[in-house]
Write an enzyme that holds these catalytic residues in place. Structure first.
Site, mmCIF file in Angstrom:
data_model
loop_
_atom_site.group_PDB
_atom_site.id
_atom_site.type_symbol
_atom_site.label_atom_id
_atom_site.label_comp_id
_atom_site.label_asym_id
_atom_site.label_seq_id
_atom_site.Cartn_x
_atom_site.Cartn_y
_atom_site.Cartn_z
ATOM 1 C CE LYS A 74 25.878 57.160 84.409
ATOM 2 N NZ LYS A 74 25.777 57.812 83.084
ATOM 3 C CB SER A 149 28.262 60.936 83.219
ATOM 4 O OG SER A 149 27.203 60.170 82.662
ATOM 5 C CB SER A 173 27.278 59.537 79.522
ATOM 6 O OG SER A 173 27.593 60.827 79.956
HETATM 7 N N1 GLN Z 1 29.224 65.043 78.688
HETATM 8 C C1 GLN Z 1 27.896 65.416 78.361
HETATM 9 C C2 GLN Z 1 27.353 66.318 79.443
HETATM 10 O O1 GLN Z 1 28.098 66.670 80.279
HETATM 11 C C3 GLN Z 1 27.037 64.194 78.204
HETATM 12 C C4 GLN Z 1 26.720 63.545 79.500
HETATM 13 C C5 GLN Z 1 25.847 62.353 79.339
HETATM 14 O O2 GLN Z 1 25.746 61.768 78.259
HETATM 15 N N2 GLN Z 1 25.172 61.983 80.410
HETATM 16 O O3 GLN Z 1 26.223 66.663 79.474
#
Ligand code: GLN
Length: 482
Positions: A74, A149, A173
């Site tokens: 990532k 994400s 995410s």
């Molecule tokens: N979707 C969640 C957010 O927008 C979690 C994102 C994540 O786990 N990095 O914060």
């Protein structure tokens, strides 16, 4: 080749049926043909050089299981000499001067880095649409989102552009995109995987973890990623484990808790049916089902959306146009440099979070918001502690729905935030959570979410492996990528 498990790929390499260079070229070609926007950077030259080194090691009798196996990182793990953008215009020009511990460990294990995967900007999002580099497409239906994400990593594994990938999970995410793309993804116990060199979003929640086709593959990658790191002050000095040794254990007598809060309103009825089938499969393997309660679950999303923005407003203050990252043209003075650099470098969702976080932390509001959210965090953790006195593992849907359409929720942040309603409480409590493919609704994958007690990764992977021995959902490939 692309549907082989890590163990099969490893055998092929060790028995010299193929070389790491050949394997790497094969996956690079799949990446170049895919058109899913899964990668921000494809590191062709570095990958081929690392593959050559791996081949030399294999020729000299190296016995490492993952030596010569390609993977994708990532794009928030710092990679020495390679652009590390975090999905943001702010870091579009950032070449990391060092490797994250996770990257270092994969490298030491002889793995080959294919490139850096697309992601929501600074890991803020649930659909990969907040990326400066454009949305990633779900290989099961390119009109839909892959989740976020870590959408780039999830699609890379789902479309078999990479055998495995690293990802991070602050509120879901790893697990939510794993669910929406039909792969296996593990968010480890907080502190198990080093955060050194992982670009920070919300430090008390962020945790790196593996994505792969199966629990067995995820276990092998976790073996490499996990471990104490003195350079991360929240790294836990937990004894090194081999996460693959208990995969074959029986799950007879396993007590599975089903929180009523995860099966209520908002859960798509067809997703619910898929879970029922999965549950009867687990019952046949000897598990028993128990109704439980996690009474403060409804407070998880509101508490998270105070805590995560509060931490991000602090973490992202380092991007000021001075030391690194985007700098505006011809600043008039220092204030102009700060405001225009940040104004130009950050996207809308990141700005929204910084503003919420700054507000929540400001004098006069701290007690009302941040302190309250921290108190709720403790209640949520206590709910889990109580539940694990009754059951061994907690099960629910990873996401209440399957993948939604690109554009469907981007202008409605609250509905987007609710995508993580089942995953966020796990981060607030610091527990491990695993998403595995459990079926399809209208040709889109459904994820089953297993939550375990602290450091129960081996047990979660064991349960998942037993399920995957009885089902073949994890072997399904999107038709266009067969
Ligand atoms: N979707 C969640 C957010 O927008 C979690 C994102 C994540 O786990 N990095 O914060």
């Amino acid at each position: 080749m692309h549907n082989k498990t890590l163990v099969e790929l490893s055998q092929a390499l060790h028995q010299h049926e193929c070389s790491s260079v050949e394997l790497t070229r094969y996956f690079l070609e799949r990446i170049n043909n895919a058109q899913l926007n899964s990668f921000i950077t494809v590191a062709t030259d570095i990958a081929l050089a690392q593959a050559q080194v791996a081949d030399d090691r294999l020729a000299q009798g190296d016995t490492g299981v993952l030596t010569g196996i390609p993977l994708a990182h990532k794009d928030l793990f710092c990679t020495l000499g390679v652009k590390t953008s975090c999905g943001s215009k702010m870091l579009d020009n950032f070449i990391a001067p060092y490797n994250a511990t996770v990257v270092e460990k994969c490298h030491a294990a002889g793995m080959v880095m294919l490139g850096k995967t697309n992601m929501d900007e600074f890991a803020m999002g649930s659909s990969n649409e907040t990326s400066f580099y454009g949305p990633v497409k779900n290989p099961w239906d390119i009109q839909t989102v892959p989740g976020g994400s870590s959408g780039g990593s999830a699609t890379a594994v789902a479309a078999r552009l990479s055998p495995v990938a690293t990802a991070t999970d602050t509120g879901g995410s790893i697990r939510q995109p794993a669910a929406l793309c039909g792969i296996t993804g593990l968010k480890p116990t907080y502190g198990l995987v080093s955060r050194y060199g992982m670009i920070a979003f919300a430090s008390s929640l962020d945790q790196g973890g593996p994505m792969g086709q199966s629990a067995e593959d995820v276990a092998l990658l976790l073996n490499v990623m996990a471990g104490f790191d003195k350079r991360d002050s929240t790294s836990v000095n937990h004894p090194q484990e081999d996460y693959s040794t208990h995969l074959a254990d029986s799950i007879s007598g396993l007590k599975i808790g089903l929180p009523k809060e995860f099966f209520g309103t908002g859960l798509n009825a067809n997703v619910g049916k898929v879970l029922e089938t999965a549950l009867s499969e687990l019952e046949q393997a000897g598990a028993t089902l128990h109704d439980i309660h996690l009474p403060n679950t409804h407070l998880a999303v509101p508490a998270y959306y105070i805590i995560a923005p509060a931490e991000c407003s602090s973490n992202l203050s380092r991007y000021d146009g001075v030391r690194f990252g985007h700098r505006c043209e011809n600043p008039e003075d220092l204030l102009d440099l700060y405001t225009r650099s940040r104004g130009e470098g950050f996207g809308a969702e990141v700005k929204r979070r910084i503003m919420i976080g700054t507000y929540a932390l400001s004098a006069g509001y701290y007690d009302a918001y941040y302190l309250k959210a921290q108190q709720i965090r403790r209640l949520i953790r206590n709910d889990f502690t109580d539940a694990f006195k009754e059951v061994d593992v907690i099960l629910g849907p990873t996401s209440p729905t399957t993948a939604f359409k690109i554009g469907e929720k981007i202008d409605d942040p609250v509905s987007m935030y609710l995508s993580d309603i089942n995953t966020i409480s796990v981060n607030l409590a610091g527990l491990p959570g695993l998403s595995i493919p459990a079926g399809f609704v209208n040709h889109l994958p459904v994820g089953l979410h297993l939550i375990g007690n602290y450091f129960s990764e081996a047990r979660l992977l064991n349960i998942a492996h037993q399920y995957q021995q009885r089902t073949d959902w994890h072997r399904q490939i999107p038709p266009d990528f067969v």
